[in-house]
Design an enzyme around this catalytic site. Sequence first.
Site, short mmCIF file in Angstrom:
data_model
loop_
_atom_site.label_atom_id
_atom_site.label_comp_id
_atom_site.label_asym_id
_atom_site.label_seq_id
_atom_site.Cartn_x
_atom_site.Cartn_y
_atom_site.Cartn_z
CE1 TYR A 50 -26.94 -5.80 -3.02
CE2 TYR A 50 -25.93 -4.45 -1.59
CZ TYR A 50 -25.84 -5.12 -2.71
OH TYR A 50 -24.58 -5.39 -3.01
N GLY A 51 -29.63 -8.22 -0.20
CA GLY A 51 -29.60 -9.47 -1.09
C GLY A 51 -29.88 -10.52 -0.08
CB THR A 52 -28.12 -13.73 -0.03
OG1 THR A 52 -26.70 -13.62 -0.08
CG2 THR A 52 -28.34 -14.06 -1.57
CG LEU A 53 -25.49 -10.90 3.84
CD1 LEU A 53 -24.61 -9.94 3.97
CD2 LEU A 53 -25.39 -12.27 4.57
CD GLU A 71 -21.31 -9.66 0.72
OE1 GLU A 71 -21.41 -9.71 -0.39
OE2 GLU A 71 -22.47 -9.36 1.18
#
Length: 129
Positions: free
Chosen positions: A6-9, A72
């Site tokens: 849901y973000g930088t990935l 992570e």
Amino acid sequence: MKMFVYGTLLSGEANHDVVAPYLISVETGAVRGKLYDAGEYPALVLHPEGSRIVGEWLTIDPAALPTIDAFEDYHGPNRPNEYERVWVRDESRDALEGWIYVYSDSHGLKEILGGSWRGYRSGNKTKKA
């Protein structure tokens, strides 16, 4: 193996290259929770009554898990972790499920309204968590 990001990935985002070598397929999806601004990246707290958080379901080679865990800052169950890795289902498709990295609480961070990291980075407003 499936993983919700849901973000930088996300595809096209700053750290997508971490998962790209292991990527088999991508499909859109969503989970329920609250999204927070943790600086250069978002943090998600799962909550069944939360907002619809949009992201992508990645199908990846299981060999990716140690690399993504390290990225992570996840060291395993019952250990000090920045994020916890938990099993989650898509908010509208029960058959779609897999791993996700989440915070246990907001840590006092600012909430990202609208449920989208990309939308937020494009100028959405925030409110104090």
